[in-house]
Design a protein around this motif. Structure first.
Motif, PDB file in Angstrom:
ATOM      1  N   TRP A  19     -12.208 -19.624  -5.490  1.00  0.00           N
ATOM      2  CA  TRP A  19     -12.479 -20.687  -4.506  1.00  0.00           C
ATOM      3  C   TRP A  19     -12.677 -22.033  -5.191  1.00  0.00           C
ATOM      4  CZ3 TRP A  19     -10.844 -19.486  -0.047  1.00  0.00           C
ATOM      5  CH2 TRP A  19     -10.904 -18.157   0.395  1.00  0.00           C
ATOM      6  N   PRO A  60     -24.409 -17.694  -3.256  1.00  0.00           N
ATOM      7  CA  PRO A  60     -23.835 -16.595  -2.479  1.00  0.00           C
ATOM      8  C   PRO A  60     -24.658 -16.440  -1.204  1.00  0.00           C
ATOM      9  CG  PRO A  60     -24.299 -15.903  -4.744  1.00  0.00           C
ATOM     10  CD  PRO A  60     -24.954 -17.237  -4.546  1.00  0.00           C
ATOM     11  N   MET A  61     -23.987 -16.158  -0.089  1.00  0.00           N
ATOM     12  CA  MET A  61     -24.701 -16.035   1.194  1.00  0.00           C
ATOM     13  C   MET A  61     -25.700 -14.888   1.186  1.00  0.00           C
ATOM     14  SD  MET A  61     -21.689 -14.410   3.592  1.00  0.00           S
ATOM     15  CE  MET A  61     -20.204 -15.034   2.807  1.00  0.00           C
ATOM     16  N   GLU A  62     -25.470 -13.899   0.291  1.00  0.00           N
ATOM     17  CA  GLU A  62     -26.334 -12.716   0.290  1.00  0.00           C
ATOM     18  C   GLU A  62     -27.657 -12.931  -0.452  1.00  0.00           C
ATOM     19  OE1 GLU A  62     -23.289 -13.285  -0.915  1.00  0.00           O
ATOM     20  OE2 GLU A  62     -22.289 -11.459  -1.489  1.00  0.00           O
ATOM     21  N   VAL A  90     -16.553 -19.085   9.765  1.00  0.00           N
ATOM     22  CA  VAL A  90     -15.141 -18.907  10.104  1.00  0.00           C
ATOM     23  C   VAL A  90     -14.429 -18.328   8.879  1.00  0.00           C
ATOM     24  CG1 VAL A  90     -13.042 -20.077  10.910  1.00  0.00           C
ATOM     25  CG2 VAL A  90     -15.282 -20.858  11.704  1.00  0.00           C
ATOM     26  N   TYR A  91     -14.114 -17.069   8.945  1.00  0.00           N
ATOM     27  CA  TYR A  91     -13.416 -16.372   7.844  1.00  0.00           C
ATOM     28  C   TYR A  91     -14.163 -16.466   6.507  1.00  0.00           C
ATOM     29  CZ  TYR A  91      -9.249 -14.374   9.938  1.00  0.00           C
ATOM     30  OH  TYR A  91      -8.404 -13.564  10.639  1.00  0.00           O
ATOM     31  N   ILE A 126      -8.128 -22.116   9.228  1.00  0.00           N
ATOM     32  CA  ILE A 126      -9.319 -21.351   9.583  1.00  0.00           C
ATOM     33  C   ILE A 126     -10.535 -22.268   9.670  1.00  0.00           C
ATOM     34  CG2 ILE A 126      -8.701 -18.996   8.952  1.00  0.00           C
ATOM     35  CD1 ILE A 126      -9.568 -19.606   6.114  1.00  0.00           C
ATOM     36  N   VAL A 127     -10.338 -23.352  10.378  1.00  0.00           N
ATOM     37  CA  VAL A 127     -11.457 -24.264  10.650  1.00  0.00           C
ATOM     38  C   VAL A 127     -11.513 -24.506  12.151  1.00  0.00           C
ATOM     39  CG1 VAL A 127     -11.418 -25.408   8.403  1.00  0.00           C
ATOM     40  CG2 VAL A 127     -10.036 -26.333  10.251  1.00  0.00           C
ATOM     41  N   GLY A 151     -16.416 -23.919   3.148  1.00  0.00           N
ATOM     42  CA  GLY A 151     -15.157 -24.431   2.597  1.00  0.00           C
ATOM     43  C   GLY A 151     -15.154 -25.948   2.575  1.00  0.00           C
ATOM     44  N   ASN A 152     -14.062 -26.527   3.083  1.00  0.00           N
ATOM     45  CA  ASN A 152     -13.889 -27.976   2.943  1.00  0.00           C
ATOM     46  C   ASN A 152     -14.628 -28.810   3.996  1.00  0.00           C
ATOM     47  OD1 ASN A 152     -12.416 -27.624   5.235  1.00  0.00           O
ATOM     48  ND2 ASN A 152     -10.429 -27.792   4.230  1.00  0.00           N
ATOM     49  N   TRP A 207     -16.619 -11.860   2.907  1.00  0.00           N
ATOM     50  CA  TRP A 207     -16.700 -11.916   1.436  1.00  0.00           C
ATOM     51  C   TRP A 207     -18.037 -11.409   0.915  1.00  0.00           C
ATOM     52  CZ3 TRP A 207     -12.179 -12.376  -0.571  1.00  0.00           C
ATOM     53  CH2 TRP A 207     -11.211 -13.170   0.046  1.00  0.00           C
ATOM     54  N   ASP A 224     -22.317 -22.262   0.540  1.00  0.00           N
ATOM     55  CA  ASP A 224     -21.017 -21.784   0.050  1.00  0.00           C
ATOM     56  C   ASP A 224     -21.185 -21.426  -1.425  1.00  0.00           C
ATOM     57  OD1 ASP A 224     -17.842 -22.236   1.163  1.00  0.00           O
ATOM     58  OD2 ASP A 224     -18.117 -21.890  -0.985  1.00  0.00           O
ATOM     59  N   ILE A 225     -20.421 -20.434  -1.872  1.00  0.00           N
ATOM     60  CA  ILE A 225     -20.542 -19.970  -3.262  1.00  0.00           C
ATOM     61  C   ILE A 225     -19.853 -20.922  -4.245  1.00  0.00           C
ATOM     62  CG2 ILE A 225     -18.448 -18.548  -3.369  1.00  0.00           C
ATOM     63  CD1 ILE A 225     -20.154 -16.327  -4.648  1.00  0.00           C
ATOM     64  N   GLY A 273     -20.369 -20.248   4.322  1.00  0.00           N
ATOM     65  CA  GLY A 273     -19.032 -20.334   3.711  1.00  0.00           C
ATOM     66  C   GLY A 273     -18.246 -21.476   4.342  1.00  0.00           C
TER      67      GLY A 273
HETATM   68  C1  LIG Z   1     -11.473 -18.464   3.606  1.00  0.00           C
HETATM   69  S1  LIG Z   1     -12.680 -19.691   3.202  1.00  0.00           S
HETATM   70  C2  LIG Z   1     -13.125 -20.234   4.814  1.00  0.00           C
HETATM   71  C3  LIG Z   1     -13.945 -21.450   4.796  1.00  0.00           C
HETATM   72  C4  LIG Z   1     -13.770 -22.429   5.947  1.00  0.00           C
HETATM   73  N1  LIG Z   1     -13.642 -21.797   7.219  1.00  0.00           N
HETATM   74  C5  LIG Z   1     -12.586 -23.332   5.665  1.00  0.00           C
HETATM   75  O1  LIG Z   1     -11.463 -22.990   6.083  1.00  0.00           O
HETATM   76  O2  LIG Z   1     -12.749 -24.350   4.998  1.00  0.00           O
HETATM   77  C6  LIG Z   1     -14.028 -18.742   2.619  1.00  0.00           C
HETATM   78  C7  LIG Z   1     -15.165 -19.585   2.041  1.00  0.00           C
HETATM   79  O3  LIG Z   1     -16.228 -18.671   1.764  1.00  0.00           O
HETATM   80  C8  LIG Z   1     -16.782 -19.004   0.503  1.00  0.00           C
HETATM   81  N2  LIG Z   1     -17.370 -17.766  -0.046  1.00  0.00           N
HETATM   82  C9  LIG Z   1     -16.741 -16.687  -0.563  1.00  0.00           C
HETATM   83  N3  LIG Z   1     -17.639 -15.751  -0.923  1.00  0.00           N
HETATM   84  C10 LIG Z   1     -18.870 -16.245  -0.610  1.00  0.00           C
HETATM   85  C11 LIG Z   1     -20.198 -15.755  -0.730  1.00  0.00           C
HETATM   86  N4  LIG Z   1     -20.446 -14.535  -1.231  1.00  0.00           N
HETATM   87  N5  LIG Z   1     -21.217 -16.530  -0.308  1.00  0.00           N
HETATM   88  C12 LIG Z   1     -20.984 -17.784   0.196  1.00  0.00           C
HETATM   89  N6  LIG Z   1     -19.740 -18.303   0.340  1.00  0.00           N
HETATM   90  C13 LIG Z   1     -18.699 -17.538  -0.051  1.00  0.00           C
HETATM   91  C14 LIG Z   1     -15.621 -19.557  -0.322  1.00  0.00           C
HETATM   92  O4  LIG Z   1     -16.064 -20.370  -1.373  1.00  0.00           O
HETATM   93  C15 LIG Z   1     -14.820 -20.305   0.741  1.00  0.00           C
HETATM   94  O5  LIG Z   1     -15.219 -21.656   0.824  1.00  0.00           O
END
Ligand SMILES: C[S@@+](CC[C@H](N)C(=O)[O-])C[C@H]1O[C@@H](n2cnc3c(N)ncnc32)[C@H](O)[C@@H]1O
Length: 246
Positions: A14, A102-104, A120-121, A25-26, A56-57, A125, A76-77, A54
């Motif tokens: 990422w 990490p979200m966990e 959203v998506y 996926i936004v 993303g952008n 993870w 976000d990770i 999570g």
């Molecule tokens: C498919 S993207 C979707 C993000 C957003 N919907 C977008 O399109 O900008 C997945 C996001 O989840 C984040 N991610 C992945 N694993 C994660 C985790 N364990 N904890 C937090 N964020 C995580 C990634 O860095 C990425 O920004």
């Protein structure tokens, strides 16, 4: 599954290549082929405190900021995704509290605070679904709403071959696997729908809506011959759940 190795592999992706396919996926899109404009799961968010898991952008944060949400937060990770989100929001005249974690894991988010937590998506993870849902429940106020989308697990089991869909993967198999990419890799597990539902119940949520659909108008904007559209005509490729904290 070693969660630290999953964090390392996935955050590297990422941080580097991951930005390339973000966009579809936004919000208002929950992913292929489900839209908030049709489902209307959030309702009026004016004055509400929002947390994205999570982010993303940052475009989904922008969506809520433009609808007058009072506070925007996200975890976000990936440092790079968060940097992009901060820049994007600034260019829109918005701001958010962005946390890299990490979200966990425990990351200092306030408890009993948010009206909405959404994703959203990104939820899929997590290396610890039950723990993540417990944390999300703790961030929400009583009666707060959690909305998330992810790949429908049936979609991950089936491939399009000519005019048929063929089962290629066992629906029950939730083991972690490596997704080889042109540059790098991702680590992932495909969980059953019941795994999500049961984890929500265990964390103290009641499900208000489960969306399994393929929106005709959204499909028409894609190449009709693509494998994804072929699949989406016969099965849900995305699911969305709206749940409420009891
Ligand atoms: C498919 S993207 C979707 C993000 C957003 N919907 C977008 O399109 O900008 C997945 C996001 O989840 C984040 N991610 C992945 N694993 C994660 C985790 N364990 N904890 C937090 N964020 C995580 C990634 O860095 C990425 O920004």
């Amino acid at each position: 599954m070693d969660k630290h190795s999953v964090y390392q592999t996935n955050s590297f992706y990422w941080d580097t290549k991951g930005n390339d396919f973000l966009g579809a996926i936004v919000l208002p899109s929950y992913g292929a082929f489900v839209s908030e404009e049709k489902c209307r799961l959030f309702g009026d968010v004016a004055g509400k405190k929002m947390l994205e898991i999570g982010c993303g952008n940052g475009q989904s944060l922008q969506y809520h900021g433009e609808r007058q949400a009072s506070e925007l937060w996200a975890v976000d990770i990936s440092e790079n995704q968060l940097e992009k989100a901060a820049q994007h929001l600034q260019s829109c005249g918005l701001s958010a509290k962005l946390i890299c974690s990490p979200m966990e894991e425990e990351c200092g988010l306030p408890v009993n605070y948010f009206d909405f937590v959404y994703s959203v998506y990104a939820i899929g993870w997590t290396t610890d679904l039950e723990g993540t849902f417990r944390r999300i429940a703790s961030y929400l106020k009583k009666d707060g709403v959690f909305i998330f989308s992810w790949s429908h697990p049936i979609h991950k089991c089936v491939v399009a071959e000519n005019d048929s869909l063929v089962f290629k993967k066992c629906y029950f198999d939730e083991s972690w696997y490596s997704v080889p990419l042109v540059e790098g890799e991702l680590k992932l597990s495909d969980r059953k729908l019941s795994t999500y539902v049961n984890a929500l119940a265990k964390a103290g949520f009641v499900i208000e809506q489960l969306i399994e659909e393929s929106d005709e108008a959204m499909m028409q904007s894609r190449d009709d011959r693509s494998d994804l559209v072929k699949k989406a005509k016969m099965l849900p490729v995305t699911f969305v759940i709206k749940a409420r904290k009891l």
